[in-house]
Design a protein around this motif. Structure first.
Motif, short mmCIF file in Angstrom:
data_model
loop_
_atom_site.label_atom_id
_atom_site.label_comp_id
_atom_site.label_asym_id
_atom_site.label_seq_id
_atom_site.Cartn_x
_atom_site.Cartn_y
_atom_site.Cartn_z
N ARG A 1 -8.20 -5.20 9.27
CA ARG A 1 -7.77 -5.05 7.87
C ARG A 1 -7.31 -3.63 7.61
N ASN B 1 -10.43 -2.53 13.41
CA ASN B 1 -10.73 -3.21 12.16
C ASN B 1 -9.63 -4.24 11.93
N GLY C 1 -18.54 5.54 3.53
CA GLY C 1 -17.36 4.70 3.72
C GLY C 1 -16.09 5.53 3.86
N ASP D 1 -9.56 10.25 8.54
CA ASP D 1 -10.62 9.98 7.57
C ASP D 1 -11.63 11.13 7.63
N TYR E 1 -6.16 -2.32 12.51
CA TYR E 1 -6.51 -0.91 12.37
C TYR E 1 -7.10 -0.43 13.69
N GLY F 1 -7.67 0.06 6.24
CA GLY F 1 -8.83 0.94 6.12
C GLY F 1 -8.97 1.46 4.70
N ASP F 2 -10.18 1.86 4.37
CA ASP F 2 -10.45 2.43 3.05
C ASP F 2 -11.24 3.71 3.30
N PRO F 3 -10.74 4.89 2.98
CA PRO F 3 -9.60 5.23 2.13
C PRO F 3 -8.29 5.58 2.86
N GLU F 4 -8.06 5.07 4.08
CA GLU F 4 -6.78 5.35 4.75
C GLU F 4 -5.60 4.77 3.96
N LYS G 1 -15.58 11.06 7.25
CA LYS G 1 -16.63 10.06 7.01
C LYS G 1 -17.95 10.64 6.48
N1 GLY Z 1 -12.21 4.20 6.73
C1 GLY Z 1 -12.79 3.38 7.72
C2 GLY Z 1 -12.78 1.95 7.42
O1 GLY Z 1 -12.08 1.47 6.55
O2 GLY Z 1 -13.51 1.23 8.09
#
Ligand code: GLY
Ligand code: AMP
Length: 434
Positions: A288, A286, A227, A213, A270, A290-293, A215
């Protein structure tokens, strides 16, 4: 199958585009979704945190599965509520989602089960926390709010003054509300960061392709934390040797620990990892995708995603041989000028076709809306532009070439996504592809 996805960002768009490839899916729904998602799934206006509302529409639509993508509904127990009504749901239950919902819980879990992570102390009293910082006097120091804080709950303090201010703003001024009632103060770790998303049914754990990522808001990792401004996959720092160590010392011990605590984790787990001189350590979990993974990882998936979701729910993941493309992926986030601080919305986006896409790349909409068949911005992160290629450098060239064809007023994106990965000497070594 009829599937409802809960959420409305780029990650949910990537999940929906991958599900749309499945011959087993007849109908996709999303709530609340966004402009781009509405081209692939019928969208509803129920908020992602509205548990009763989501249960209600899932029943009304008679869906075969609900995929709960964001952290807050998972931590609030949306999966438990759906299962109580006999509705199949992908995602951890409330007890398991605590692995992200409480940093105190996750740090204590790692300590109890000897999972490598930064050394830490927990405080429920700001005076004691400040006293500890004064005595310890080691900087940078990392101060984390216990609960969810929109990805902003981590403050890296360079000196005592900054650390003290962080403790006061989290615990006394309550900038993150109740999430800051307890804090974790931990040692600062150094090294490249790797994100590893894993499918797990609680017994078997299957890592996805690793990713990286970016950040910070500005080039050269400057500016505020966001994010996520872009991602690449696989992550060149994640060598086969490190992957093996992670499996043995982090991934398997974590799912065993969760089962042992009667919090069996089923869903996407995650691992935010730092590759330190002493080996890989967990920075955060995490509960769930990841965003934007997700916007670089799922496009590399070759197995039907609905088969994986079913196997996770039915606890038959060990029977599945999940396949990944032997390629690289890059995602560039196009954000609103000013993000992550104040920004304008409602600006017209040019360069997209009627489906909100562009040839050669996949466009994952994060913050868009449609009016009169035109796309407009509606959030801080607006679009994720993903391209795949045999080499990371050509995936980046393709993605940036697509970015140059899309525009909206005051658009901001980083020009250096993937540069650190490209420069890494480790790129010469064999990359990990499961
Ligand atoms: N990219 C980090 C997250 O989804 O928390
Ligand atoms: P998080 O919100 O937990 O993802 O943390 C945000 C970012 O803070 C991480 O991606 C790291 O870059 C950084 N961070 C968190 N914990 C530490 C630590 N113990 N040492 C160094 N950096 C950290």
């Amino acid at each position: 199958m009829k599937v409802l996805v809960v959420g409305g960002g780029g990650r949910e768009h990537a999940i929906i585009m991958k599900l749309a490839e499945s011959p087993k899916i007849d109908k996709l729904y999303c709530t609340p979704g966004n402009g781009g998602i509405s081209k692939y799934a019928q969208c509803f206006s129920v908020k992602a945190t509205d548990i009763e509302g989501v249960v209600e529409i899932a029943k009304e639509l008679a869906v075969d599965m609900v995929v709960v993508a964001p952290d807050d509904p998972l931590v609030l127990g949306m999966v438990d509520a759906l299962e109580a009504e006999g509705i199949k749901a992908f995602g951890p239950n409330k007890a398991a989602a605590a692995i992200e919902g409480s940093k105190v819980f996750s740090k204590d879990l790692m300590k109890k089960y000897d999972i490598p992570t930064a050394k830490y102390e927990v405080f429920s009293d700001s005076v004691k926390a400040i006293e500890y910082l004064k005595n310890e006097n080691k900087y940078p120091a990392v101060i984390k709010a216990d609960g969810l804080a929109l990805g902003k709950g981590v403050i890296i303090a360079q000196n005592f003054e900054e650390a003290k201010n962080a403790v006061i703003s989290i615990m006394e001024d309550q900038i993150f509300g109740k999430s800051g009632a307890n804090i974790v103060i931990e040692e600062f770790l150094n090294g490249p960061e790797v994100s590893v998303l894993c499918f797990t049914d609680g017994k078997t754990i299957s890592p996805m392709v690793s990713s990286m990522d970016h950040k910070r808001a500005l080039d050269n990792d400057e500016g505020l934390n966001t994010g996520g401004m872009g991602t690449v996959a696989p992550n060149p720092y994640y060598t086969q040797e490190i992957a093996d160590t992670c499996m043995e010392t982090i991934f398997i011990p974590t799912i065993k620990a969760m089962s042992n605590e009667n919090r069996t984790f089923k869903g996407c787990l995650y691992f935010g990892l730092m590759i330190t001189e002493d080996g890989p350590k967990v920075i955060e979990y995490n509960c769930r995708f990841g965003d934007p993974e997700t916007q670089v990882v799922l496009p590399l998936l070759d197995t039907d995603l609905i088969d994986i979701f079913n196997a996770v729910i039915n606890e038959t993941l060990s029977d599945l041989n999940i396949q990944w493309k032997n390629q690289s992926a890059a995602c560039i986030i196009m954000a609103s000028g000013g993000y992550p601080k104040k920004y304008e919305t409602g600006l017209e986006i040019s360069g997209l076709d009627e489906k909100g896409q562009i040839s050669d790349s996949m466009i994952f909409h994060a913050g868009t809306q449609i009016k009169d068949e035109k796309f407009y911005t509606s959030g801080g992160r607006v679009l994720g532009v993903t391209a795949l290629s045999d080499q990371l450098s050509s995936a980046l060239d393709l993605a940036y070439s697509s970015v140059s064809k899309i525009n909206f007023d005051k658009v901001h994106y980083r020009k250096d996504i993937g540069q650190r990965a490209l420069n890494s000497k480790k790129l010469q070594e064999e990359l990990v592809c499961y």
